[in-house]
Design an enzyme around this catalytic site. Structure first.
Site, PDB file in Angstrom:
ATOM      1  N   ASN A   1       5.386  -4.097   4.700  1.00 21.07           N
ATOM      2  CA  ASN A   1       6.045  -3.706   5.955  1.00 21.07           C
ATOM      3  C   ASN A   1       6.811  -4.897   6.543  1.00 21.07           C
ATOM      4  OD1 ASN A   1       4.712  -1.282   5.643  1.00 21.07           O
ATOM      5  ND2 ASN A   1       3.178  -1.674   7.227  1.00 21.07           N
TER       6      ASN A   1
ATOM      7  N   GLU B   1      -4.367  -9.284   4.126  1.00 23.83           N
ATOM      8  CA  GLU B   1      -4.772  -8.152   3.286  1.00 23.83           C
ATOM      9  C   GLU B   1      -4.835  -8.537   1.806  1.00 23.83           C
ATOM     10  OE1 GLU B   1      -3.887  -3.989   5.601  1.00 23.83           O
ATOM     11  OE2 GLU B   1      -2.275  -4.744   4.340  1.00 23.83           O
TER      12      GLU B   1
ATOM     13  N   ALA C   1       2.589  -0.210  11.984  1.00 25.49           N
ATOM     14  CA  ALA C   1       3.649  -1.137  11.558  1.00 25.49           C
ATOM     15  C   ALA C   1       4.446  -1.752  12.713  1.00 25.49           C
ATOM     16  CB  ALA C   1       4.607  -0.515  10.543  1.00 25.49           C
ATOM     17  N   ALA C   2       4.030  -1.491  13.955  1.00 25.38           N
ATOM     18  CA  ALA C   2       4.739  -2.120  15.084  1.00 25.38           C
ATOM     19  C   ALA C   2       4.550  -3.639  15.023  1.00 25.38           C
ATOM     20  CB  ALA C   2       4.209  -1.573  16.406  1.00 25.38           C
ATOM     21  N   GLY C   3       3.305  -4.068  14.782  1.00 26.38           N
ATOM     22  CA  GLY C   3       3.038  -5.510  14.666  1.00 26.38           C
ATOM     23  C   GLY C   3       3.754  -6.108  13.454  1.00 26.38           C
ATOM     24  N   ASP C   4       3.816  -5.343  12.375  1.00 27.42           N
ATOM     25  CA  ASP C   4       4.493  -5.846  11.165  1.00 27.42           C
ATOM     26  C   ASP C   4       5.990  -6.007  11.421  1.00 27.42           C
ATOM     27  OD1 ASP C   4       2.053  -5.734   9.840  1.00 27.42           O
ATOM     28  OD2 ASP C   4       2.389  -3.673   9.179  1.00 27.42           O
TER      29      ASP C   4
ATOM     30  N   ASP D   1       3.693   6.688  17.196  1.00 22.17           N
ATOM     31  CA  ASP D   1       2.835   6.102  16.144  1.00 22.17           C
ATOM     32  C   ASP D   1       3.043   4.585  16.152  1.00 22.17           C
ATOM     33  OD1 ASP D   1       1.460   5.384  13.867  1.00 22.17           O
ATOM     34  OD2 ASP D   1       2.744   6.481  12.467  1.00 22.17           O
TER      35      ASP D   1
ATOM     36  N   ASN E   1       0.840  -1.209   0.000  1.00 21.92           N
ATOM     37  CA  ASN E   1       0.000   0.000   0.000  1.00 21.92           C
ATOM     38  C   ASN E   1       0.865   1.245   0.000  1.00 21.92           C
ATOM     39  OD1 ASN E   1      -2.376  -1.502   0.321  1.00 21.92           O
ATOM     40  ND2 ASN E   1      -2.339  -1.335   2.546  1.00 21.92           N
TER      41      ASN E   1
ATOM     42  N   ASN F   1      -3.039 -10.321  17.421  1.00 24.32           N
ATOM     43  CA  ASN F   1      -3.096  -9.467  18.607  1.00 24.32           C
ATOM     44  C   ASN F   1      -4.287  -9.952  19.448  1.00 24.32           C
ATOM     45  OD1 ASN F   1      -5.422  -8.318  17.527  1.00 24.32           O
ATOM     46  ND2 ASN F   1      -4.374  -6.501  16.745  1.00 24.32           N
TER      47      ASN F   1
ATOM     48  N   SER G   1       1.434  -2.498  24.284  1.00 28.09           N
ATOM     49  CA  SER G   1       2.487  -1.953  25.157  1.00 28.09           C
ATOM     50  C   SER G   1       2.781  -2.865  26.348  1.00 28.09           C
ATOM     51  CB  SER G   1       2.078  -0.567  25.650  1.00 28.09           C
ATOM     52  OG  SER G   1       0.849  -0.684  26.335  1.00 28.09           O
TER      53      SER G   1
HETATM   54  O1  RIB Z   1      -0.051  -2.624   9.682  1.00 30.44           O
HETATM   55  C1  RIB Z   1       0.039  -1.313   9.195  1.00 30.44           C
HETATM   56  C2  RIB Z   1      -0.395  -1.254   7.767  1.00 30.44           C
HETATM   57  O2  RIB Z   1      -1.770  -1.573   7.672  1.00 30.44           O
HETATM   58  C3  RIB Z   1      -0.252   0.099   7.110  1.00 30.44           C
HETATM   59  O3  RIB Z   1       1.019   0.293   6.556  1.00 30.44           O
HETATM   60  C4  RIB Z   1      -1.392   0.146   6.131  1.00 30.44           C
HETATM   61  O4  RIB Z   1      -0.985   0.163   4.796  1.00 30.44           O
HETATM   62  C5  RIB Z   1      -2.255  -1.087   6.437  1.00 30.44           C
HETATM   63  O5  RIB Z   1      -2.049  -2.086   5.526  1.00 30.44           O
END
Ligand code: RIB
Length: 301
Positions: free
Chosen positions: A45, A141, A250-253, A247, A13, A185, A224
């Site tokens: 990510n 996704e 993308a922490a999980g990614d 922010d 994305n 999660n 957290s």
């Molecule tokens: O996990 C975060 C991501 O979810 C974002 O980068 C956004 O593109 C969505 O896919």
């Protein structure tokens, strides 16, 4: 031991993010702050995280024949990903509209576009790469039938199949039996297990229910607080690092990508979760998705 190669199949994305004091309620307009545009998508990510943290990574995704698709492909090449599996669609490239509040929480709406066009035929065409990978990392996704097909092919070839079930959506039960490592999660775990999840004890119960459905092992990410490893033995809690988050996108990614790198290097699940925890603690301290993903040299263990 030689490092295993990692194959990520998932979304790509372009993220359009606005920082705001508070997220809008339905029907409300709020005036936000700075707007940023950057590379995102859960698949991308995770692939970029795994690559920056030292993995040998191939990324399969579908982007549009548009400027966003061109930019994404150029970016993945610059990152050092194997992009020979990046495909083009006549649909527009995926876009995510993201709001981030002052507590670092976000709200994301994705226009999937080309991601929804990653079809079973594309998975068939990539069967050789799927059968040849050491670790297959998937999310939700892209269309579920394609996820199922890829997981089945990799499982039958003896690869380790990792699924980050985000965003949660209905899944065929068959898929669970192909998953070696499930990384939900708390909300996702509750959705898939049908049980409430609010703390370590309830997460362990829900994880056991998922194992009964056929999933191998689980790591439940708990924001957290930390993460909980459930492998059939006594659950092990890995605390998060105390940092000032700006922010959480993308922490999980980052966690999933980092975890796969550590597993590819032969580390045990607990050590891998500690590595992933250190990586995602860095991601939350910066704005953006891939803009905030750390490199191996940044990890302080
Ligand atoms: O996990 C975060 C991501 O979810 C974002 O980068 C956004 O593109 C969505 O896919």
């Amino acid at each position: 031991m030689a490092q295993k190669n990692i194959l990520v199949i998932g979304s790509s994305n372009t993220d359009m993010t606005v920082k705001t004091k508070a997220l809008p309620r339905p029907g409300e307009t709020v005036l936000g702050g700075v707007f940023t545009m950057g590379a995102g998508g859960k698949g991308a990510n995770q692939a970029v995280a795994a690559r920056r943290l030292g993995g040998d990574v191939k990324f399969i995704c579908k982007v549009g024949r548009d400027i966003f698709g061109d930019n994404s492909l150029a970016h993945y090449e610059k990152e050092g990903l194997d992009t020979s599996g990046v495909l083009r669609s006549d649909l527009p490239s995926g876009v995510a509209l993201i709001s981030v509040d002052e507590k670092a929480e976000n709200c994301i709406v994705v226009a999937s576009g080309a991601n929804n066009d990653l079809l079973e035929a594309d998975i068939d065409a990539s069967a050789e790469a799927i059968r040849g990978c050491g670790i297959l990392l998937l999310q939700l996704e892209t269309p579920v039938p394609s996820v199922l097909k890829a997981a089945k092919l990799a499982h039958e070839a003896g690869a380790t199949v990792v699924l980050n079930p985000a965003p949660a959506c209905p899944l065929p039960e068959e898929l669970f039996s192909y998953i070696d490592l499930f990384i939900p999660n708390e909300t996702e775990l509750s959705t898939f297990s049908g049980l409430p999840v609010c703390d370590e004890e309830s997460a362990a119960k829900a994880a056991a229910a998922m194992r009964a459905k056929g999933v191998g092992k689980l790591i439940v990410t708990m924001g957290s607080k930390g993460s909980l490893i459930c492998d059939g033995g006594e659950p092990v809690f890995v605390p998060a690092r105390k940092v000032k988050a700006v922010d959480t996108t993308a922490a999980g990614d980052t966690f999933c990508g980092a975890l796969c790198v550590a597993l590819a290097e032969g580390k045990a699940l607990r050590e891998a979760a500690e590595f992933a925890t250190a990586a995602s603690a860095l991601t939350v301290q910066k704005m953006g998705a891939q803009d905030s993903i750390p490199f191996r040299k940044d990890i302080n263990l």
